[in-house]
Design an enzyme around this catalytic site. Structure first.
Site, mmCIF file in Angstrom:
data_model
loop_
_atom_site.group_PDB
_atom_site.id
_atom_site.type_symbol
_atom_site.label_atom_id
_atom_site.label_comp_id
_atom_site.label_asym_id
_atom_site.label_seq_id
_atom_site.Cartn_x
_atom_site.Cartn_y
_atom_site.Cartn_z
ATOM 1 N N CYS A 74 1.028 -0.931 0.123
ATOM 2 C CA CYS A 74 0.003 -0.496 0.009
ATOM 3 C C CYS A 74 0.677 0.843 -0.306
ATOM 4 C CB CYS A 74 -0.697 -0.582 1.227
ATOM 5 S SG CYS A 74 -1.878 -0.706 1.377
ATOM 6 N N THR A 82 -4.933 -16.869 -8.260
ATOM 7 C CA THR A 82 -5.861 -16.315 -9.768
ATOM 8 C C THR A 82 -5.905 -17.844 -9.991
ATOM 9 O OG1 THR A 82 -4.505 -14.654 -10.551
ATOM 10 C CG2 THR A 82 -5.178 -15.102 -12.055
#
Length: 302
Positions: free
Chosen positions: A129, A265
């Protein structure tokens, strides 16, 4: 029959397979597709102290052997999760790890305090972040900031702390060593690689955020390399992820040094992927005479 059970930071898991943050929601979303009794753990969607709305515009773009995403860590906030989701999450027959995010060191510490509640077994700290107080660079790209976040979270919780490392650095080992020295109980890697996709018709970026995080099979060789380097350098456990689509992919990560593996994924392409990967790992162990999956960790002959 081989044993796939592992003890990761004191958490007893049925297998080394963990659902990677951001691809399994809070675990409830895949409950109809996966037998969680066979899955080691779930790492929930990243939580902040307050709700985040995420990025505007297109958020996902398919790429060769992978995908780009710029979701922007949209989440309902830790208090809302604890009140509305956690009671149901507790009923899942697997370990729950809370992934957490923040925009400052203080936010990370605040979130850690909020999430230190029954039903949550560990915290996974996403340090990819941007630090809004330090010009917007990601915490995970500077070892001083990575260590500061780790230290603050450790001081704010009694739970095991796993720090999720960014691959978008020149020396991932130095970052890993910094968070270990700051008190991390384990590290997980890799997070997504930064990429871009272009619409040839408009000559504009496809993603609303211009850049996004690349995941999927395309990043597996990079992830394996980084897991191997970090596992050699640290004395704390490593959780490996990045492009794991099959049981043999997962086995490779463990041979490279990962004690657990995270499937991300693959879940978006096949909601039954985690359970299938567990079966494929079991089959590989039986075929190769491995009685205990823990035996293969870090056995790469290099």
């Amino acid at each position: 029959m081989s044993s796939l059970s592992v003890n990761f930071l004191g958490m007893k898991m049925a297998s080394p397979v963990i659902g990677a943050s951001g691809t399994v929601g809070f675990g409830l979303e895949l409950a109809d597709y996966v037998d969680y009794r066979k899955i080691g753990a779930i790492s929930g969607k990243g939580l902040a102290p307050t709700p985040w709305k995420g990025n505007e515009g297109v958020r996902i773009a398919e790429t060769t052997s992978g995908m780009l995403n710029c979701i922007g860590l949209e989440n309902p906030g830790a208090p809302y999760f604890i009140e509305h989701y956690l009671p149901e999450v507790k009923k899942l027959p697997t370990v729950f790890i809370a992934n957490m995010v923040g925009k400052s060191v203080e936010e990370y510490a605040e979130c850690a305090r909020m999430l230190t509640v029954p039903g949550i077994s560990a915290l996974e700290v996403n340090i990819s972040c941007p630090n809004v107080k330090e010009g917007g660079a990601a915490f995970g790209t500077d070892y001083h900031q990575a260590a500061a976040v780790t230290k603050a979270v450790k001081e704010a919780t009694t739970l095991p702390v796993i720090v999720k490392l960014s691959p978008n650095v020149t020396d991932v080992v130095s970052i890993a060593e910094a968070v270990e020295q700051a008190g991390a109980d384990a590290v997980s890697l890799i997070n997504t690689l930064m990429g871009i996709a272009i619409d040839l018709r408009t000559r504009r970026p496809i993603l609303g955020n211009i850049t996004g995080g690349l995941s999927g099979p395309a990043i597996k060789p990079v992830a394996l390399r980084m897991v191997w380097q970090v596992a050699k350098a640290l004395s704390i456990p490593v959780s490996g992820l990045g492009g794991i689509m099959t049981g043999t992919d997962a086995i490779e990560f463990m041979i490279a040094g990962a004690s657990t593996v995270q499937v991300g994924t693959a879940n978006l392409a096949d909601p039954t992927a985690m359970e299938r990967i567990v079966r494929e790992m079991d089959k590989w162990c039986d075929k190769n005479g491995v009685k205990d999956i823990n035996e293969i960790v870090g056995t790469l002959k290099a």
